[in-house]
Write a protein that holds these residues in place. Structure first.
Motif, PDB file in Angstrom:
ATOM      1  N   SER A  68       9.062  47.589  38.780  1.00  0.00           N
ATOM      2  CA  SER A  68      10.272  47.755  37.972  1.00  0.00           C
ATOM      3  C   SER A  68      10.359  49.153  37.370  1.00  0.00           C
ATOM      4  N   LYS A 122      13.243  51.576  38.469  1.00  0.00           N
ATOM      5  CA  LYS A 122      14.537  51.624  37.777  1.00  0.00           C
ATOM      6  C   LYS A 122      14.517  52.689  36.683  1.00  0.00           C
ATOM      7  N   ASN A 167      10.076  40.877  38.597  1.00  0.00           N
ATOM      8  CA  ASN A 167      11.102  41.914  38.400  1.00  0.00           C
ATOM      9  C   ASN A 167      11.497  42.653  39.669  1.00  0.00           C
ATOM     10  N   GLU A 174      15.217  42.116  40.445  1.00  0.00           N
ATOM     11  CA  GLU A 174      16.032  42.887  39.505  1.00  0.00           C
ATOM     12  C   GLU A 174      16.079  44.357  39.910  1.00  0.00           C
ATOM     13  N   THR A 175      14.931  44.876  40.384  1.00  0.00           N
ATOM     14  CA  THR A 175      14.856  46.274  40.827  1.00  0.00           C
ATOM     15  C   THR A 175      15.724  46.498  42.068  1.00  0.00           C
TER      16      THR A 175
END
Length: 628
Positions: free
Chosen positions: A562, A565, A458, A461-462
């Protein structure tokens, strides 16, 4: 002493609540009495009983603060007290009683909201285990206080009970519920020598553990220390409100008689009507709602984050996250998993499908004799291969070697490789930041193996989320440039600083603050501590070193990057709610003042509108308790 003080405060609070409801009962009783004199008396009794909290706190805090600061620093409750007794003065007993009942009731709701937020966080305190089963030399055990346990002691943990302190598992396996520490809902399967944490729950059979941390030094103890700091560390907005509150009250107290004089001599309202409207003015300009715009929402935000495995030392740091324009990451243990994994296996042409399993088994059987991180990664990769009972020689800095069928096999660093194809591949792998090890057969390289500490799940994505938020990302690493650049490229980080020493990390943070503004640093090691301190917001990983956790402003308990976020989203929502509250609170005050000037606002309606706005502000802040 502290416990006695808490009990004393609890009893005082309970007594004040009893007086409030007693006053409410008297107020209701006044409706059923026709005699005006008795109505007057009962309404005054209501003001005294239900308003005892408001009157006492208003004058006490005003006197104490004024003496401490050597000036006049009135509490907001003073305005309500003056307004209530002003209502008595102009014979508006019912309005005065109603004012006190609604104001005091709203104040109790605010106290309840703040206490609820604090209770959500302070549930962690109840995870402390008071006693432990210490195993004695003769195999029996005795119950001792957890504070008496020493490092190296053996402790028995029964099924369904909380683990008393941090340690390592001495038995072969165990299943443990760690959600209260890590936020992870699924139980964790542990094997021998795995870490176990105090306050977590044994879901499997009885097991023995060895103590590795004293009671005051456990992960749970550090969490509780973080929690205790949240009670006093308020946001910048709350600090500003607390600072301007007495100034605001002083201005209102000065404007009130001016408002009265303007009513008498400028607007011809007459004496009685001017006094009445002055009392309404005192009520509607009281900054009750403004004072509640931040703290209930901030405490709720901290509570929300804590339930999701994110701990902050104060709401000011949560609020600051929304202002961060650059996020700096340490590499090992923060961006990456902190342990190498096998990335590539390249076989020489002499190895075919018929003999490949032999060489794979040879590698597995060599490396299983070593505890080096690279060996552990290779063993994990080749764990399904057949074990060969080899006579293995380990030489520090050289590697592992053995003889099979009169041939010498050696696993170590790449050295004097004559095969151009292998040489080129080694160069390519090293430019990618990978660690290369080679299996030699009689000094001839036959297998290349690469390993790398890869990025966490992740993380990309972060980083993508931060980019969408227009936040610059930076990697600060002590690793060589090839390694740092390769990892940064894989996850999409904007800027890289490599070959950095600990004191240089701090210097880089200062430079980033100058260039970008508010800066966040995420790290987990002792070498990250100076940078974590220098950053506007320093966040450490839950599995990081004690020093990193101690100096940081927040901790991601699950080591889950993560969570950044979610933290940013909570901070943004908190800022939005606080701004909404402030606009609404001041808008209501302005509306009520204008209505009062035009004679369209009577005291009961003013009280309902004003105190209703305070309740709505508090309830809006409590929305922060809801998970996004």
């Amino acid at each position: 002493m502290e416990k006695q003080q808490k009990q004393h405060n609890h009893h005082d609070h309970k007594l004040l609540l009893i007086l409030y409801f007693l006053g409410l009962s008297v107020f209701i009783g006044a409706f059923f009495i026709e005699n005006e004199t008795w109505k007057m008396i009962l309404n005054i009794v209501t003001i005294v009983l239900s308003g005892s909290h408001v009157i006492y706190e208003g004058f006490k805090d005003t006197v104490v603060t004024s003496i401490e600061k050597k000036g006049f620093y009135p509490n907001v409750h003073v305005l309500m007290t003056i307004a209530a007794f002003g209502a008595i003065f102009i014979h508006e007993y019912y309005e005065g009683a109603m004012l006190i009942l609604i104001f005091a009731g709203a104040h109790y709701i605010e106290d309840y909201a703040e206490d609820k937020s604090k209770r959500e966080i302070s549930k962690l305190m109840n995870l402390n285990v008071p006693l432990a089963r210490l195993i004695l030399n003769d195999g029996t055990f005795k119950m001792v206080k957890v504070e008496e346990l020493q490092i190296g002691d053996k402790v028995l943990c029964l099924t369904g009970e909380q683990i008393p302190t941090d340690g390592i598992l001495s038995d072969e396996e165990a299943t443990i519920d760690e959600h209260m520490i890590t936020g992870e809902s699924m139980p964790k399967e542990k094997i021998k020598n795995d870490k176990v944490y105090g306050g977590t729950i044994n879901l499997s059979k009885d097991f023995v553990m060895e103590v590795t941390h004293l009671a005051h030094d456990t992960v749970l103890a550090k969490i509780i220390h973080l929690v205790s700091q949240t009670q006093t560390n308020i946001s910048r907005t709350a600090k500003v409100i607390k600072k301007i509150e007495p100034i605001y009250v002083n201005i209102v107290l000065i404007l009130a008689p001016i408002f009265y004089l303007a009513g008498v001599y400028l607007f011809d309202w007459g004496h009685d009507e001017s006094i009445y409207r002055m009392m309404v003015f005192l009520i509607v300009t009281s900054p009750c709602a403004l004072a509640a715009t931040d703290i209930p929402a901030s405490l709720s935000a901290i509570s929300n984050l804590a339930k999701n495995g994110i701990l902050f030392k104060g709401s000011n740091y949560v609020s600051l996250v929304n202002d961060v324009r650059v996020v700096a990451f340490d590499k090992t243990g923060t961006i990456t998993k902190g342990k190498p994994v096998v990335m590539d296996i390249v076989y020489a042409n002499s190895i075919n499908e018929n003999n490949k399993s032999f060489y794979n088994s040879l590698i597995y059987s060599l490396e299983v004799k070593s505890t080096h991180p690279i060996a552990i990664a290779l063993v994990e990769y080749f764990k399904n291969e057949k074990f060969m009972d080899l006579d293995v020689e380990q030489m520090i800095g050289y590697g592992l070697s053995t003889k099979v069928n009169e041939k010498l096999y050696h696993i170590g660093k790449p050295k004097s490789i004559k095969d151009d194809n292998f040489n080129n591949q080694v160069e390519v792998f090293q430019k990618e930041g990978k660690t290369v090890v080679v299996l030699y057969e009689d000094d001839n390289p036959i297998i290349l193996m690469t390993l790398m500490d890869i990025e966490k799940d992740n993380i990309k994505e972060t980083i993508d989320f931060l980019r969408k938020e227009n936040i610059t990302t930076v990697l600060i690493s002590g690793d060589q440039t090839y390694t740092a650049d390769y990892i940064a490229h894989r996850v999409g980080i904007d800027k890289v600083y490599a070959n950095v020493l600990p004191d240089q990390k701090q210097q880089i943070i200062e430079e980033l603050k100058q260039e970008y503004g508010y800066t966040m640093m995420l790290g987990d090691g002792i070498n990250d501590a100076p940078a974590l301190v220098s950053a506007d917001v320093g966040i450490s990983m839950g599995d990081g070193t004690d020093i990193a956790i101690d100096v940081s402003d927040g901790v991601f308990m699950k080591n889950d990057i993560s969570k950044l976020k979610y933290t940013k989203q909570i901070s943004k929502k908190l800022r939005r709610i606080v701004i909404e509250n402030m606009i609404f609170a001041m808008g209501v005050v302005l509306f009520l003042v204008i209505m009062n000037v035009f004679g369209l606002m009577r005291m009961p309606i003013a009280v309902v509108f004003h105190e209703g706005s305070t309740v709505l502000v508090i309830l809006n802040g409590l929305r922060m308790l809801k998970r996004l």
